[in-house]
Design a protein around this motif. Structure first.
Motif, short mmCIF file in Angstrom:
data_model
loop_
_atom_site.label_atom_id
_atom_site.label_comp_id
_atom_site.label_asym_id
_atom_site.label_seq_id
_atom_site.Cartn_x
_atom_site.Cartn_y
_atom_site.Cartn_z
N LEU B 15 0.83 -1.21 0.00
CA LEU B 15 0.00 0.00 0.00
C LEU B 15 0.86 1.26 0.00
CD1 LEU B 15 -2.72 1.41 0.11
CD2 LEU B 15 -2.69 1.15 2.60
N TYR B 16 1.95 1.23 0.76
CA TYR B 16 2.82 2.42 0.79
C TYR B 16 3.48 2.65 -0.58
CZ TYR B 16 2.20 2.81 5.87
OH TYR B 16 1.66 2.98 7.14
N ASP B 70 -1.47 4.73 11.22
CA ASP B 70 -0.55 5.34 10.26
C ASP B 70 -1.05 5.18 8.82
OD1 ASP B 70 2.18 6.68 10.23
OD2 ASP B 70 2.41 5.17 8.65
N VAL B 71 -1.61 4.01 8.52
CA VAL B 71 -2.14 3.76 7.18
C VAL B 71 -3.30 4.73 6.90
CG1 VAL B 71 -3.54 2.10 5.88
CG2 VAL B 71 -1.38 1.38 6.92
N ARG B 72 -4.22 4.83 7.86
CA ARG B 72 -5.37 5.72 7.68
C ARG B 72 -4.91 7.17 7.44
NH1 ARG B 72 -7.05 8.52 11.73
NH2 ARG B 72 -6.42 7.03 13.34
N LEU B 81 -9.23 9.15 -2.33
CA LEU B 81 -8.70 7.78 -2.49
C LEU B 81 -9.46 6.82 -1.56
CD1 LEU B 81 -6.45 6.02 -3.80
CD2 LEU B 81 -5.07 6.49 -1.77
N VAL B 82 -10.08 5.81 -2.18
CA VAL B 82 -10.84 4.82 -1.40
C VAL B 82 -10.00 3.54 -1.30
CG1 VAL B 82 -12.92 3.41 -1.29
CG2 VAL B 82 -13.03 5.76 -2.17
N ILE B 83 -9.64 3.16 -0.10
CA ILE B 83 -8.80 1.98 0.11
C ILE B 83 -9.54 0.98 0.99
CG2 ILE B 83 -6.69 1.12 1.24
CD1 ILE B 83 -6.02 2.55 -1.32
N GLN B 84 -9.49 -0.27 0.60
CA GLN B 84 -10.00 -1.35 1.44
C GLN B 84 -8.96 -2.48 1.38
OE1 GLN B 84 -14.26 -2.89 1.34
NE2 GLN B 84 -13.23 -4.59 0.31
N THR B 85 -8.46 -2.85 2.55
CA THR B 85 -7.45 -3.91 2.58
C THR B 85 -8.12 -5.25 2.26
OG1 THR B 85 -6.23 -2.68 4.24
CG2 THR B 85 -5.69 -5.01 4.01
N PRO B 86 -7.54 -6.04 1.32
CA PRO B 86 -8.11 -7.36 1.02
C PRO B 86 -8.23 -8.19 2.28
CG PRO B 86 -6.37 -6.81 -0.54
CD PRO B 86 -6.34 -5.75 0.52
N TYR B 123 -5.02 -0.10 -8.20
CA TYR B 123 -6.40 0.33 -7.95
C TYR B 123 -7.32 -0.89 -7.75
CZ TYR B 123 -11.09 1.47 -9.73
OH TYR B 123 -12.43 1.55 -9.93
N LEU B 124 -7.20 -1.88 -8.62
CA LEU B 124 -8.06 -3.08 -8.50
C LEU B 124 -7.73 -3.88 -7.24
CD1 LEU B 124 -8.08 -4.40 -12.18
CD2 LEU B 124 -9.93 -3.20 -11.00
N PHE B 125 -6.44 -3.92 -6.89
CA PHE B 125 -6.03 -4.69 -5.72
C PHE B 125 -6.49 -4.03 -4.42
CE2 PHE B 125 -3.15 -6.07 -2.38
CZ PHE B 125 -3.03 -7.43 -2.61
N TRP B 126 -6.42 -2.68 -4.36
CA TRP B 126 -6.64 -1.96 -3.10
C TRP B 126 -8.02 -1.32 -2.95
CZ3 TRP B 126 -3.97 -2.81 1.04
CH2 TRP B 126 -2.66 -3.28 0.93
N SER B 127 -8.79 -1.22 -4.05
CA SER B 127 -10.13 -0.63 -3.95
C SER B 127 -11.15 -1.75 -3.81
CB SER B 127 -10.46 0.16 -5.22
OG SER B 127 -9.48 1.11 -5.48
N PRO B 128 -12.25 -1.50 -3.06
CA PRO B 128 -13.30 -2.51 -3.03
C PRO B 128 -13.82 -2.76 -4.44
CG PRO B 128 -14.04 -0.40 -2.07
CD PRO B 128 -12.57 -0.30 -2.30
#
Lengths: 261, 261
Positions: B15-16, B70-72, B81-86, B123-128
């Protein structure tokens, strides 16, 4: 507007704590203008690392190489700061006596006196020739010699920079009282409890920065390089890291609020 | 003046690395104005963590709690940026196929095409709903559907944001060629060698940023939060994190160099 608290759990043997201290000192006036109070809490870093199950970064060879870069770059943000890592960092890091002395001073002297000696201890530990503060006699000597107006200014860097004739922070009697104080159950407990408090607040290293905003919300921040996050959490105006165009520079705009400072 | 290179060793599962990519994209024009070239090198993060003897930060409970903060905070630096961890990050992180596809595309297509698909994969990996890119059929589908003008803009966040009728980055034939390419010894070697290159340059995590200044000096930088150090090393003008007075703000001064941009 604004308001809040920054509680810093730190050990003098943590270089990043020293850098966080310097950053907060540099921004002291501005933080006061925003009604943000800053308080430092001496803890035992070793107990926090062990208590959280963490390991120092230099135990991994690749990290040790990289952290030498990061430390150098982090120090360079403070022009004039002379840092020399003690030869046997692990051995001289069991700084129980000076941390107890700091707790005694914090509860028996004005905040400015506490900040001065905290700064002086870090300076003696991290500047050449690196005073070994695990020895009680060295702690007593440092307490006796600390200039009343020590502020870590560039002229004072290097051991020769300290003028021995200057007015001292403590009298001989006060130093004796402080050294006796380090052996009392109250002060021993104070250091233990503060260390546990940091662990309870999630610490796995130093500085562990516990921030309370104007509405009472609290969050942890780790290290000397998270002040942009701290400012944002506190709702303070700040400029984040910004690449500028060739020849460009940023200047503070003259607002009416600004004029008050 | 200025000049130099920024080589970023990164895996789409980091993610970083994604955040460092976005930062460098946002500053792309300015970096070009300073004659700084940026290149991304796909690597296998898992192999770097194992190869360096490191452990992911979330293996220590206290770090896992803190890193969520820290991630948030790090994500919040990129509005929209919309992030959702798998859900099963470890399982879906063995992204050998997409990383090989990236190497094939890098050596057979223009740099802009490579950057577009790299961005789209992250984007595909980290977005819902978090596409599982360990499956070759999902990689092929992603390659087929990637819009030619994908730039990760806010409207495209969330899977519904991608307009299926838009002009695509690759034809069906090109996608077949890329997928076949992932099985060739050259491409397998390219991914292995690039990963080893990062390890040889001291990497123990991602993004591993290797910077070369205008005089050919080289240094490593780790993570998405060291760009102030990168700019300094490259001799570029930048503003570091700065607390401002109440009501204060910084504005770019109008120099003659500035006017050129």
């Amino acid at each position: 507007m604004g308001g809040g608290r920054i509680d810093v759990y730190m050990d003098i043997v943590s270089l990043y704590s020293y850098l966080a201290f310097l950053d907060l000192q540099q921004n002291g006036e501005l933080l006061r203008a925003h009604n943000v109070e800053v308080e430092f809490h001496p803890v035992l870093l070793g107990a926090i690392v062990v208590g959280s199950g963490n390991k120092p970064p230099w135990t991994l060879p690749a990290k040790a190489v990289y952290f030498a870069h990061d430390v150098r770059r982090s120090i360079a943000r403070f022009p004039g700061l002379v840092i020399q890592t003690p030869k046997d960092l692990m051995a001289v890091s069991k700084n129980i006596i000076p941390n107890r002395a700091l707790h005694f001073i914090k509860s028996h002297h004005p905040p400015s006196t506490f900040l001065t000696i905290l700064h002086y201890f870090m300076y003696l530990f991290w500047s050449p020739p690196n005073l070994d503060l695990t020895l009680p006699e060295n702690v007593a000597k440092a307490l006796l010699e600390c200039p009343a107006d020590f502020d870590g200014s560039i002229a004072a860097q290097g051991s020769e920079g300290v003028d021995k004739k200057k007015k001292k922070l403590f009298t001989k009697e006060q130093v004796e009282e402080i050294m006796k104080g380090t052996e009392t159950p109250q002060i021993k407990e104070a250091l233990k409890n503060t260390t546990q408090e940091a662990l309870d607040k999630g610490a796995f290293g130093n500085p562990w920065i516990w921030v309370t905003d104007g509405k009472g919300r609290q969050e942890p921040f780790f290290g000397s390089d998270r002040f942009h996050f701290v400012y944002k959490f506190l709702g303070l105006p700040y400029q984040d890291v910004t690449l500028l165009p060739p020849g460009g520079r940023l200047v503070l705009s003259e607002g009416e609020d600004t004029a008050k400072l």
